[in-house]
Scaffold this motif. Structure first.
Motif, PDB file in Angstrom:
ATOM      1  N   GLY A   1       0.792  -1.313   0.064  1.00 61.36           N
ATOM      2  CA  GLY A   1       0.005   0.155   0.043  1.00 61.36           C
ATOM      3  C   GLY A   1       1.012   1.339   0.065  1.00 61.36           C
ATOM      4  O   GLY A   1       1.958   1.255  -0.274  1.00 61.36           O
ATOM      5  N   VAL A   2       0.326   2.222   0.262  1.00 61.20           N
ATOM      6  CA  VAL A   2       0.850   3.413   0.155  1.00 61.20           C
ATOM      7  C   VAL A   2       0.574   4.501   1.324  1.00 61.20           C
ATOM      8  O   VAL A   2      -0.591   4.197   1.996  1.00 61.20           O
ATOM      9  CB  VAL A   2       0.588   4.506  -1.007  1.00 61.20           C
ATOM     10  CG1 VAL A   2       1.459   3.928  -2.239  1.00 61.20           C
ATOM     11  CG2 VAL A   2      -0.734   4.612  -1.397  1.00 61.20           C
TER      12      VAL A   2
ATOM     13  N   PRO B   1      -4.406  -0.350  -0.803  1.00 57.99           N
ATOM     14  CA  PRO B   1      -4.824   0.336   0.178  1.00 57.99           C
ATOM     15  C   PRO B   1      -3.930   1.418   0.515  1.00 57.99           C
ATOM     16  O   PRO B   1      -2.778   1.638   0.410  1.00 57.99           O
ATOM     17  CB  PRO B   1      -4.747  -0.813   1.296  1.00 57.99           C
ATOM     18  CG  PRO B   1      -3.699  -1.612   0.881  1.00 57.99           C
ATOM     19  CD  PRO B   1      -3.668  -1.698  -0.667  1.00 57.99           C
ATOM     20  N   VAL B   2      -4.600   2.520   1.579  1.00 63.88           N
ATOM     21  CA  VAL B   2      -3.783   3.710   2.117  1.00 63.88           C
ATOM     22  C   VAL B   2      -3.778   3.355   3.542  1.00 63.88           C
ATOM     23  O   VAL B   2      -4.820   3.194   4.220  1.00 63.88           O
ATOM     24  CB  VAL B   2      -4.619   5.018   1.420  1.00 63.88           C
ATOM     25  CG1 VAL B   2      -3.724   5.954   1.971  1.00 63.88           C
ATOM     26  CG2 VAL B   2      -4.743   4.845   0.149  1.00 63.88           C
ATOM     27  N   PHE B   3      -2.488   3.733   4.082  1.00 67.61           N
ATOM     28  CA  PHE B   3      -2.401   3.440   5.498  1.00 67.61           C
ATOM     29  C   PHE B   3      -1.937   4.928   6.070  1.00 67.61           C
ATOM     30  O   PHE B   3      -1.327   5.800   5.594  1.00 67.61           O
ATOM     31  CB  PHE B   3      -1.144   2.428   5.549  1.00 67.61           C
ATOM     32  CG  PHE B   3      -1.283   1.440   5.096  1.00 67.61           C
ATOM     33  CD1 PHE B   3      -1.837   0.326   6.248  1.00 67.61           C
ATOM     34  CD2 PHE B   3      -0.979   0.594   4.079  1.00 67.61           C
ATOM     35  CE1 PHE B   3      -1.955  -0.939   6.088  1.00 67.61           C
ATOM     36  CE2 PHE B   3      -1.190  -0.611   3.418  1.00 67.61           C
ATOM     37  CZ  PHE B   3      -1.673  -1.562   4.736  1.00 67.61           C
TER      38      PHE B   3
ATOM     39  N   ILE C   1      -5.467   1.212   8.380  1.00 64.86           N
ATOM     40  CA  ILE C   1      -6.109   1.623   6.973  1.00 64.86           C
ATOM     41  C   ILE C   1      -6.986   2.716   6.892  1.00 64.86           C
ATOM     42  O   ILE C   1      -7.821   2.732   7.758  1.00 64.86           O
ATOM     43  CB  ILE C   1      -6.956   0.178   6.571  1.00 64.86           C
ATOM     44  CG1 ILE C   1      -6.069  -1.046   6.612  1.00 64.86           C
ATOM     45  CG2 ILE C   1      -7.573   0.399   4.985  1.00 64.86           C
ATOM     46  CD1 ILE C   1      -4.995  -1.048   5.628  1.00 64.86           C
ATOM     47  N   VAL C   2      -6.840   3.749   6.079  1.00 69.33           N
ATOM     48  CA  VAL C   2      -7.884   4.916   6.116  1.00 69.33           C
ATOM     49  C   VAL C   2      -8.339   5.141   4.842  1.00 69.33           C
ATOM     50  O   VAL C   2      -9.173   5.655   4.664  1.00 69.33           O
ATOM     51  CB  VAL C   2      -6.729   5.978   6.505  1.00 69.33           C
ATOM     52  CG1 VAL C   2      -6.358   5.970   8.027  1.00 69.33           C
ATOM     53  CG2 VAL C   2      -5.604   6.185   5.556  1.00 69.33           C
TER      54      VAL C   2
ATOM     55  N   ALA D   1     -11.802   3.271   2.554  1.00 69.64           N
ATOM     56  CA  ALA D   1     -11.137   1.861   2.552  1.00 69.64           C
ATOM     57  C   ALA D   1     -11.598   0.697   2.328  1.00 69.64           C
ATOM     58  O   ALA D   1     -13.173   0.754   2.041  1.00 69.64           O
ATOM     59  CB  ALA D   1     -10.795   1.587   4.243  1.00 69.64           C
ATOM     60  N   PHE D   2     -11.037  -0.520   1.661  1.00 70.68           N
ATOM     61  CA  PHE D   2     -11.333  -1.821   1.413  1.00 70.68           C
ATOM     62  C   PHE D   2     -12.200  -2.163   2.553  1.00 70.68           C
ATOM     63  O   PHE D   2     -11.507  -2.171   3.773  1.00 70.68           O
ATOM     64  CB  PHE D   2     -10.554  -2.649   0.809  1.00 70.68           C
ATOM     65  CG  PHE D   2      -9.727  -2.207  -0.219  1.00 70.68           C
ATOM     66  CD1 PHE D   2     -10.416  -1.495  -1.440  1.00 70.68           C
ATOM     67  CD2 PHE D   2      -8.151  -2.099  -0.208  1.00 70.68           C
ATOM     68  CE1 PHE D   2      -9.758  -1.188  -2.584  1.00 70.68           C
ATOM     69  CE2 PHE D   2      -7.697  -1.654  -1.330  1.00 70.68           C
ATOM     70  CZ  PHE D   2      -8.324  -1.046  -2.488  1.00 70.68           C
TER      71      PHE D   2
END
Length: 186
Positions: free
Chosen positions: A76-77, A99-101, A106-107, A140-141
């Motif tokens: 993710g990034v 995914p964005v962390f 996870i955000v 988020a997923f």
């Protein structure tokens, strides 16, 4: 509404259950199962429901679980990484979404579609590329337990491009539509 009674024999055989085992698990007699399958009797609603509930439970128990399908390496990034970095990671890894962390939390998510939608709506690619992912990310997923069955995973993937798999609150993997298709090609 319950399925037709002739489904009992078909489902039982697919699951590899004997009449005796199905009867024991459903709390009915083996002779009742035999008579129903032979078309010689129609059981009461509670007994019919018990038989179908047992067959459905057995089918769910045989389904692959999230832990069987997940990709354990979650790439993710960070939300403060640039959109350009996210696009580079997606391109290099062959992914269409990430995914964005924020640290380990996870955000959100970012996808090729998210980036393309911004460009189509008139945003300059130059301006977009330097923007932090957090300003353009999507929701988020969904997160599921590692014991979640294939039926739940496939339902979620109809509406989301990926699902994150967790165990005791920690992300342990990711499942995408491509991973789900592998189940059918093995």
């Amino acid at each position: 509404m319950l399925p037709r009674l002739d489904e009992i024999s078909k489902r039982r055989r697919v699951l590899g259950l004997s009449q005796k085992r199905l009867a024991r698990l459903a709390g009915v007699s083996q002779s009742l199962i035999a008579k129903v399958e032979a078309g010689k009797t129609e059981p009461s609603y509670p007994k019919t429901k018990a038989i179908f509930d047992t067959l459905e439970r057995m089918q769910r128990d045989k389904e692959p679980r999230a832990r069987d399908l997940l990709q354990p390496r979650v790439i993710g990034v960070a939300e403060d990484d640039s959109v350009s970095k996210a696009a580079t990671v997606m391109n290099e890894m062959g992914f269409s979404q990430l995914p964005v962390f924020n640290g380990r939390q996870i955000v959100g998510s970012i996808a090729e579609k998210t980036i393309m939608d911004r460009i189509v709506s008139g945003m300059s690619p130059r301006d977009l590329s330097g923007m932090p992912v957090g300003r353009v990310m999507s929701e988020a997923f969904p997160q599921i337990d590692d014991r979640a069955p294939l039926s739940l995973i496939s339902a979620l993937l109809q509406y989301h491009s990926a699902v994150l798999v967790t165990k005791r609150g920690q992300v342990t993997g990711i499942i995408t539509k491509a991973d789900l298709l592998k189940v059918f090609s093995d």
